[in-house]
Design a protein around this motif. Structure first.
Motif, PDB file in Angstrom:
ATOM      1  N   VAL A  32     -12.654  -8.623  -0.098  1.00 17.33           N
ATOM      2  CA  VAL A  32     -13.109  -7.606  -1.050  1.00 17.33           C
ATOM      3  C   VAL A  32     -14.626  -7.632  -1.173  1.00 17.33           C
ATOM      4  N   ALA A  33     -15.152  -8.790  -1.486  1.00 15.67           N
ATOM      5  CA  ALA A  33     -16.578  -8.896  -1.797  1.00 15.67           C
ATOM      6  C   ALA A  33     -17.454  -8.784  -0.560  1.00 15.67           C
ATOM      7  N   LEU A  34     -17.168  -9.562   0.462  1.00 16.36           N
ATOM      8  CA  LEU A  34     -18.064  -9.622   1.616  1.00 16.36           C
ATOM      9  C   LEU A  34     -18.012  -8.341   2.443  1.00 16.36           C
ATOM     10  N   GLU A  35     -16.843  -7.807   2.672  1.00 17.98           N
ATOM     11  CA  GLU A  35     -16.749  -6.597   3.489  1.00 17.98           C
ATOM     12  C   GLU A  35     -17.437  -5.413   2.815  1.00 17.98           C
ATOM     13  N   GLU A  36     -17.328  -5.313   1.489  1.00 23.27           N
ATOM     14  CA  GLU A  36     -17.968  -4.194   0.798  1.00 23.27           C
ATOM     15  C   GLU A  36     -19.487  -4.357   0.787  1.00 23.27           C
ATOM     16  N   CYS A  37     -19.955  -5.573   0.628  1.00 26.44           N
ATOM     17  CA  CYS A  37     -21.406  -5.790   0.672  1.00 26.44           C
ATOM     18  C   CYS A  37     -21.955  -5.547   2.078  1.00 26.44           C
ATOM     19  N   GLU A  38     -21.212  -5.943   3.082  1.00 25.01           N
ATOM     20  CA  GLU A  38     -21.634  -5.660   4.455  1.00 25.01           C
ATOM     21  C   GLU A  38     -21.667  -4.153   4.704  1.00 25.01           C
ATOM     22  N   LYS A  39     -20.668  -3.462   4.224  1.00 24.24           N
ATOM     23  CA  LYS A  39     -20.610  -2.011   4.400  1.00 24.24           C
ATOM     24  C   LYS A  39     -21.814  -1.327   3.774  1.00 24.24           C
ATOM     25  N   ASN A  40     -22.292  -1.874   2.654  1.00 24.90           N
ATOM     26  CA  ASN A  40     -23.403  -1.269   1.924  1.00 24.90           C
ATOM     27  C   ASN A  40     -24.735  -1.987   2.167  1.00 24.90           C
ATOM     28  N   ASN A  41     -24.755  -2.847   3.190  1.00 21.82           N
ATOM     29  CA  ASN A  41     -25.983  -3.543   3.586  1.00 21.82           C
ATOM     30  C   ASN A  41     -26.645  -4.225   2.394  1.00 21.82           C
ATOM     31  N   SER A  42     -25.838  -4.998   1.666  1.00 23.05           N
ATOM     32  CA  SER A  42     -26.299  -5.630   0.438  1.00 23.05           C
ATOM     33  C   SER A  42     -26.139  -7.150   0.514  1.00 23.05           C
ATOM     34  N   PRO A  43     -27.127  -7.898   0.038  1.00 18.77           N
ATOM     35  CA  PRO A  43     -26.979  -9.359  -0.022  1.00 18.77           C
ATOM     36  C   PRO A  43     -25.870  -9.740  -0.991  1.00 18.77           C
ATOM     37  N   ILE A  44     -25.372 -10.952  -0.852  1.00 15.61           N
ATOM     38  CA  ILE A  44     -24.205 -11.346  -1.651  1.00 15.61           C
ATOM     39  C   ILE A  44     -24.220 -12.845  -1.929  1.00 15.61           C
ATOM     40  N   ILE A  45     -23.645 -13.215  -3.072  1.00 16.14           N
ATOM     41  CA  ILE A  45     -23.413 -14.617  -3.421  1.00 16.14           C
ATOM     42  C   ILE A  45     -21.907 -14.815  -3.525  1.00 16.14           C
ATOM     43  N   LEU A  46     -21.370 -15.709  -2.715  1.00 14.66           N
ATOM     44  CA  LEU A  46     -19.953 -16.041  -2.760  1.00 14.66           C
ATOM     45  C   LEU A  46     -19.793 -17.282  -3.628  1.00 14.66           C
ATOM     46  N   ALA A  47     -19.134 -17.126  -4.765  1.00 15.70           N
ATOM     47  CA  ALA A  47     -19.025 -18.206  -5.744  1.00 15.70           C
ATOM     48  C   ALA A  47     -17.625 -18.807  -5.740  1.00 15.70           C
ATOM     49  N   ILE A  48     -17.587 -20.122  -5.779  1.00 13.71           N
ATOM     50  CA  ILE A  48     -16.314 -20.848  -5.863  1.00 13.71           C
ATOM     51  C   ILE A  48     -16.425 -21.859  -6.988  1.00 13.71           C
ATOM     52  N   HIS A  49     -15.532 -21.756  -7.952  1.00 17.38           N
ATOM     53  CA  HIS A  49     -15.468 -22.669  -9.092  1.00 17.38           C
ATOM     54  C   HIS A  49     -14.753 -23.954  -8.654  1.00 17.38           C
ATOM     55  N   PRO A  50     -15.048 -25.107  -9.257  1.00 16.38           N
ATOM     56  CA  PRO A  50     -14.361 -26.344  -8.868  1.00 16.38           C
ATOM     57  C   PRO A  50     -12.834 -26.239  -8.885  1.00 16.38           C
ATOM     58  N   ASP A  51     -12.261 -25.558  -9.857  1.00 18.82           N
ATOM     59  CA  ASP A  51     -10.807 -25.397  -9.876  1.00 18.82           C
ATOM     60  C   ASP A  51     -10.335 -24.552  -8.700  1.00 18.82           C
ATOM     61  N   GLU A  52     -11.140 -23.538  -8.346  1.00 20.92           N
ATOM     62  CA  GLU A  52     -10.803 -22.711  -7.183  1.00 20.92           C
ATOM     63  C   GLU A  52     -10.903 -23.533  -5.898  1.00 20.92           C
ATOM     64  N   LEU A  53     -11.913 -24.384  -5.809  1.00 20.87           N
ATOM     65  CA  LEU A  53     -12.065 -25.228  -4.624  1.00 20.87           C
ATOM     66  C   LEU A  53     -10.896 -26.194  -4.492  1.00 20.87           C
ATOM     67  N   GLU A  54     -10.445 -26.723  -5.607  1.00 20.24           N
ATOM     68  CA  GLU A  54      -9.295 -27.630  -5.571  1.00 20.24           C
ATOM     69  C   GLU A  54      -8.072 -26.923  -5.007  1.00 20.24           C
ATOM     70  N   TYR A  55      -7.914 -25.653  -5.361  1.00 21.14           N
ATOM     71  CA  TYR A  55      -6.798 -24.845  -4.858  1.00 21.14           C
ATOM     72  C   TYR A  55      -7.001 -24.440  -3.400  1.00 21.14           C
TER      73      TYR A  55
END
Length: 290
Positions: A32-55
């Motif tokens: 969702v995030a990366l493909e849309e930012c690539e489509k719109n030639n926009s920089p992006i920050i991909l964030a992962i929370h510690p609980d998300e990383l554990e999962y």
């Protein structure tokens, strides 16, 4: 290309735009995030929370790093709301290019001490560090945490923390909360306080809990110096609402490739809207010399 937060946000600060930080708690949300930012030639920050990383596991991070390295737009891989040294060290070992040490739950001196310790670990490795002063609310429907009471950022203390720690970015508390606001609650940012904070410090400012706030307030916050806006709940809400609709209409569906595409497209609509608010559309061209 994979970059750190300091390099990414220095360009944003110079050119008066903000970059969205999107929580990627699954491969679908990464798309969702990366493909849309690539489509719109926009920089992006991909964030992962510690609980998300554990999962997700460390192995998922390897996939994200490969995807980010091969991307045509600048990408930061950011540990969101790390609350202790061990969580930060895990992110460092995994290859994150930016970490947030959230000492907002501590008293001021302990926040400074912990933040400085993380800066001393991360900076020599070219990993950027984000700190937080003040507390972000939690509306009870977000995994990103937060406090039951919002404590607004003190501008003078913000200046002191930045000077004593050498952090690259600072998350400020001006009235936002993690999660989605109930219909009876009107979110409202204290933009005058934001101006006061900006007058005290010159590093990029971060707005957590950016979902569901009025568009005009987000736009003004960016104009006033916010360079990073965290977005999670708005995208997840759109994604999972559509997922539920697809499953209701086809209760025998089993294949992810048949269930998730419509939800991914709904999430992308939210990302596109946010990119406009952040004045971020097309800004990847500004990073050609990095």
């Amino acid at each position: 290309m994979l970059v750190n937060m300091k390099d990414l946000l220095s360009v944003a600060q110079q050119n008066n735009f903000a970059v969205g930080a999107y929580n990627i708690g699954s491969a679908e949300l990464l798309k969702v995030a990366l493909e849309e930012c690539e489509k719109n030639n926009s920089p992006i920050i991909l964030a992962i929370h510690p609980d998300e990383l554990e999962y997700l596991t460390d192995e998922f991070v390897e996939y994200v790093k490969t995807r980010a390295t091969n991307s045509k737009v600048p990408v930061v891989l950011h540990m969101d709301h790390g609350s202790n040294k061990n969580q930060i060290l895990r992110a460092v070992k995994c290859g994150f290019t930016s970490v947030m040490i959230d000492g907002s739950h501590l008293d001021f001196e302990d926040n400074v001490k912990l933040t400085k310790e993380i800066v001393d670990i991360a900076k020599p490795l070219n990993i950027s560090v984000e700190a937080e002063l003040g507390t972000i609310g939690n509306l009870g429907n977000s995994a990103e945490g937060g406090a039951s009471e919002i404590i607004y950022t003190d501008p003078k203390k913000a200046k002191e923390l930045v000077e004593r720690t050498g952090v690259d970015t600072l998350a400020v508390a001006i009235g936002t909360s993690h999660g989605l606001y109930p219909k009876w609650m009107k979110p409202e940012l204290n933009l005058e306080l934001l101006k006061e904070i900006k007058n005290e410090i010159n590093i990029p400012l971060v707005l957590h809990g950016g979902s569901a706030n009025p568009d005009n307030e987000i736009e003004e916050a960016v104009q006033l110096g916010v360079c990073k806006v965290n977005i999670s709940s708005d995208i997840k809400n759109a994604f999972f609402q559509k997922t539920r609709e697809v499953l209701r209409n086809n209760e025998t569906a089993l294949e992810p490739l048949l269930i998730f595409p419509e939800a991914i497209e709904e999430g992308k609509k939210v990302v596109k809207h946010k990119l406009g608010l952040f004045n971020c559309l097309g800004k990847a061209d500004l990073y050609n010399n990095i």
